[in-house]
Design a protein around this motif. Sequence first.
Motif, PDB file in Angstrom:
ATOM      1  N   ASP A   1      86.130  -1.181  29.415  1.00 36.66           N
ATOM      2  CA  ASP A   1      86.104  -0.953  30.859  1.00 36.66           C
ATOM      3  C   ASP A   1      84.651  -0.895  31.327  1.00 36.66           C
ATOM      4  O   ASP A   1      83.908   0.019  30.988  1.00 36.66           O
ATOM      5  N   ALA A   2      84.238  -1.888  32.124  1.00 36.85           N
ATOM      6  CA  ALA A   2      82.841  -1.995  32.532  1.00 36.85           C
ATOM      7  C   ALA A   2      82.410  -0.900  33.490  1.00 36.85           C
ATOM      8  O   ALA A   2      81.210  -0.646  33.650  1.00 36.85           O
ATOM      9  N   HIS A   3      83.369  -0.219  34.121  1.00 34.91           N
ATOM     10  CA  HIS A   3      83.028   0.708  35.202  1.00 34.91           C
ATOM     11  C   HIS A   3      83.496   2.148  34.956  1.00 34.91           C
ATOM     12  O   HIS A   3      83.153   3.037  35.737  1.00 34.91           O
ATOM     13  N   ASN A   4      84.254   2.383  33.901  1.00 36.23           N
ATOM     14  CA  ASN A   4      84.731   3.728  33.574  1.00 36.23           C
ATOM     15  C   ASN A   4      84.536   3.957  32.081  1.00 36.23           C
ATOM     16  O   ASN A   4      85.025   3.185  31.255  1.00 36.23           O
ATOM     17  N   GLN A   5      83.832   5.051  31.748  1.00 35.64           N
ATOM     18  CA  GLN A   5      83.495   5.289  30.349  1.00 35.64           C
ATOM     19  C   GLN A   5      84.552   6.108  29.609  1.00 35.64           C
ATOM     20  O   GLN A   5      84.995   5.720  28.526  1.00 35.64           O
ATOM     21  N   ILE A   6      84.914   7.243  30.168  1.00 32.60           N
ATOM     22  CA  ILE A   6      85.842   8.160  29.500  1.00 32.60           C
ATOM     23  C   ILE A   6      86.857   8.657  30.527  1.00 32.60           C
ATOM     24  O   ILE A   6      86.495   8.974  31.663  1.00 32.60           O
ATOM     25  N   ILE A   7      88.116   8.744  30.119  1.00 37.68           N
ATOM     26  CA  ILE A   7      89.159   9.241  31.017  1.00 37.68           C
ATOM     27  C   ILE A   7      90.027  10.272  30.309  1.00 37.68           C
ATOM     28  O   ILE A   7      90.047  10.365  29.078  1.00 37.68           O
ATOM     29  N   THR A   8      90.736  11.050  31.109  1.00 40.39           N
ATOM     30  CA  THR A   8      91.858  11.843  30.620  1.00 40.39           C
ATOM     31  C   THR A   8      93.100  11.401  31.378  1.00 40.39           C
ATOM     32  O   THR A   8      93.017  10.762  32.427  1.00 40.39           O
ATOM     33  N   VAL A   9      94.268  11.723  30.830  1.00 39.45           N
ATOM     34  CA  VAL A   9      95.527  11.267  31.429  1.00 39.45           C
ATOM     35  C   VAL A   9      96.489  12.435  31.589  1.00 39.45           C
ATOM     36  O   VAL A   9      96.313  13.504  30.992  1.00 39.45           O
ATOM     37  N   LYS A  10      97.521  12.219  32.408  1.00 39.85           N
ATOM     38  CA  LYS A  10      98.525  13.253  32.671  1.00 39.85           C
ATOM     39  C   LYS A  10      99.888  12.602  32.823  1.00 39.85           C
ATOM     40  O   LYS A  10     100.014  11.406  33.131  1.00 39.85           O
ATOM     41  N   ASN A  11     100.931  13.397  32.625  1.00 41.48           N
ATOM     42  CA  ASN A  11     102.291  12.926  32.851  1.00 41.48           C
ATOM     43  C   ASN A  11     102.633  13.001  34.336  1.00 41.48           C
ATOM     44  O   ASN A  11     102.320  13.989  35.001  1.00 41.48           O
ATOM     45  N   THR A  12     103.264  11.958  34.850  1.00 46.71           N
ATOM     46  CA  THR A  12     103.740  11.924  36.232  1.00 46.71           C
ATOM     47  C   THR A  12     105.164  11.377  36.246  1.00 46.71           C
ATOM     48  O   THR A  12     105.699  10.967  35.213  1.00 46.71           O
ATOM     49  N   GLU A  13     105.772  11.329  37.428  1.00 44.66           N
ATOM     50  CA  GLU A  13     107.118  10.776  37.549  1.00 44.66           C
ATOM     51  C   GLU A  13     107.147   9.292  37.183  1.00 44.66           C
ATOM     52  O   GLU A  13     108.193   8.764  36.789  1.00 44.66           O
ATOM     53  N   LYS A  14     106.004   8.613  37.301  1.00 47.48           N
ATOM     54  CA  LYS A  14     105.925   7.192  36.966  1.00 47.48           C
ATOM     55  C   LYS A  14     105.478   6.944  35.534  1.00 47.48           C
ATOM     56  O   LYS A  14     105.286   5.803  35.121  1.00 47.48           O
ATOM     57  N   GLY A  15     105.329   8.026  34.767  1.00 47.08           N
ATOM     58  CA  GLY A  15     104.825   7.895  33.407  1.00 47.08           C
ATOM     59  C   GLY A  15     103.424   8.466  33.302  1.00 47.08           C
ATOM     60  O   GLY A  15     102.940   9.142  34.221  1.00 47.08           O
ATOM     61  N   VAL A  16     102.752   8.196  32.204  1.00 44.76           N
ATOM     62  CA  VAL A  16     101.393   8.705  32.004  1.00 44.76           C
ATOM     63  C   VAL A  16     100.433   7.909  32.888  1.00 44.76           C
ATOM     64  O   VAL A  16     100.441   6.680  32.889  1.00 44.76           O
ATOM     65  N   ARG A  17      99.633   8.648  33.653  1.00 43.33           N
ATOM     66  CA  ARG A  17      98.691   8.026  34.567  1.00 43.33           C
ATOM     67  C   ARG A  17      97.327   8.724  34.457  1.00 43.33           C
ATOM     68  O   ARG A  17      97.179   9.751  33.804  1.00 43.33           O
ATOM     69  N   LEU A  18      96.356   8.177  35.161  1.00 42.10           N
ATOM     70  CA  LEU A  18      94.993   8.694  35.149  1.00 42.10           C
ATOM     71  C   LEU A  18      94.933  10.109  35.708  1.00 42.10           C
ATOM     72  O   LEU A  18      95.503  10.400  36.755  1.00 42.10           O
ATOM     73  N   LYS A  19      94.229  10.983  35.004  1.00 40.49           N
ATOM     74  CA  LYS A  19      93.988  12.343  35.483  1.00 40.49           C
ATOM     75  C   LYS A  19      92.557  12.487  35.987  1.00 40.49           C
ATOM     76  O   LYS A  19      92.325  12.936  37.110  1.00 40.49           O
ATOM     77  N   SER A  20      91.583  12.092  35.166  1.00 42.85           N
ATOM     78  CA  SER A  20      90.179  12.248  35.572  1.00 42.85           C
ATOM     79  C   SER A  20      89.316  11.202  34.888  1.00 42.85           C
ATOM     80  O   SER A  20      89.666  10.670  33.830  1.00 42.85           O
ATOM     81  N   ILE A  21      88.171  10.910  35.517  1.00 41.54           N
ATOM     82  CA  ILE A  21      87.190   9.959  34.996  1.00 41.54           C
ATOM     83  C   ILE A  21      85.892  10.713  34.739  1.00 41.54           C
ATOM     84  O   ILE A  21      85.466  11.529  35.557  1.00 41.54           O
ATOM     85  N   HIS A  22      85.257  10.427  33.597  1.00 41.31           N
ATOM     86  CA  HIS A  22      84.028  11.126  33.224  1.00 41.31           C
ATOM     87  C   HIS A  22      83.001  10.134  32.700  1.00 41.31           C
ATOM     88  O   HIS A  22      83.343   9.096  32.138  1.00 41.31           O
ATOM     89  N   THR A  23      81.736  10.488  32.838  1.00 38.10           N
ATOM     90  CA  THR A  23      80.678   9.748  32.155  1.00 38.10           C
ATOM     91  C   THR A  23      80.542  10.291  30.732  1.00 38.10           C
ATOM     92  O   THR A  23      80.912  11.458  30.471  1.00 38.10           O
ATOM     93  N   ALA A  24      80.004   9.474  29.848  1.00 37.06           N
ATOM     94  CA  ALA A  24      79.786   9.935  28.485  1.00 37.06           C
ATOM     95  C   ALA A  24      78.796  11.101  28.449  1.00 37.06           C
ATOM     96  O   ALA A  24      78.992  12.057  27.695  1.00 37.06           O
ATOM     97  N   GLU A  25      77.766  11.029  29.280  1.00 42.07           N
ATOM     98  CA  GLU A  25      76.784  12.107  29.312  1.00 42.07           C
ATOM     99  C   GLU A  25      77.431  13.438  29.694  1.00 42.07           C
ATOM    100  O   GLU A  25      77.083  14.502  29.157  1.00 42.07           O
ATOM    101  N   GLU A  26      78.362  13.384  30.613  1.00 44.86           N
ATOM    102  CA  GLU A  26      79.051  14.601  31.056  1.00 44.86           C
ATOM    103  C   GLU A  26      79.834  15.237  29.913  1.00 44.86           C
ATOM    104  O   GLU A  26      79.835  16.463  29.748  1.00 44.86           O
ATOM    105  N   ILE A  27      80.500  14.428  29.115  1.00 51.93           N
ATOM    106  CA  ILE A  27      81.358  14.943  28.037  1.00 51.93           C
ATOM    107  C   ILE A  27      80.568  15.243  26.774  1.00 51.93           C
ATOM    108  O   ILE A  27      80.852  16.199  26.046  1.00 51.93           O
ATOM    109  N   PHE A  28      79.532  14.434  26.496  1.00 50.40           N
ATOM    110  CA  PHE A  28      78.821  14.565  25.223  1.00 50.40           C
ATOM    111  C   PHE A  28      77.716  15.609  25.257  1.00 50.40           C
ATOM    112  O   PHE A  28      77.279  16.085  24.211  1.00 50.40           O
ATOM    113  N   ASN A  29      77.222  15.966  26.445  1.00 53.24           N
ATOM    114  CA  ASN A  29      76.104  16.902  26.517  1.00 53.24           C
ATOM    115  C   ASN A  29      76.569  18.349  26.695  1.00 53.24           C
ATOM    116  O   ASN A  29      77.721  18.591  26.986  1.00 53.24           O
TER     117      ASN A  29
END
Length: 286
Positions: free
Chosen positions: A258-286
């Motif tokens: 994904d050229a524009h999104n580095q790291i994501i988390t997901v959640k369960n919804t009525e439509k199935g598993v969908r995007l919960k949040s988007i993060h940069t690698a620096e945010e998660i790794f530091n």
Amino acid sequence: MNLHPINAGQFKLDGGAMFGVVPKSLWQRTNPADANNMIDLTARCLLIEDGDKLILIDNGMGNKQSDKFFGYYHPWGDFTLDKSLKERGFHKDDITDVFMTHLHFDHCGGSIQWNKDKTGYETAFKNAYFWSNKNHWQWATQPNRRERASFLTENILPMEESGQLKFTSIPERDILNNSELGFDILFVDGHTEKQMLPMIQYKGKTIVFMADLLPTVGHLPLPYVMGYDTRPLLTLDEKEKFLNLAAKKEYYLFLEHDAHNQIITVKNTEKGVRLKSIHTAEEIFN
């Protein structure tokens, strides 16, 4: 342990091929195409600095192919493997282990280079072991007609000829716990035989290197499966099982393509598993 995102280059592929049977009117909402129907992609690798080990997961297309070859993939941007390593304070000679999720050219092409004396191919990481698994190695070196164009001999055989090739163990079930490199490995077979997804424990989080099980955020809905997959129905089942677990366990998903999104988390919804949040690698790794 320290983690570093390493961008080995950016390219484009046909959006229809990337989304299989899904109509463009749907997939272009998340992955807009240019006038030639090509979508932005990247080769985002992961560097693990752990004690005396420096482990690189995947390494992009490399730079040894012809201009004609690269012309099919429309390179863009100015990222390279060498430049990205240098920005993090490293050189290819520092790498102790190169872990390849699978041996398609856009994941392992940087493993091998044409040597500076122009006499042949050589390993680009002279001090590293190259890690695959026996089942996938056999699959890649005796390729089926569907994948033959993705398994390039010059990317693969020099690793074995160098004496630097090693194989991970293959688990009885899906996950190999505490592999030789210190992280768990999820094995999946829908895209190609025995693709390996590292699952890294880091500061109380589980970081999963998604490779081609989930190329981009746009591939989250279950039917959104690449046309490149050899067993698309199996991919669908593997995605469903994994994404439900990722939502439950709150995994952080490191997206290789994904050229524009580095790291994501997901959640369960009525439509199935969908995007919960988007993060940069620096945010998660530091």
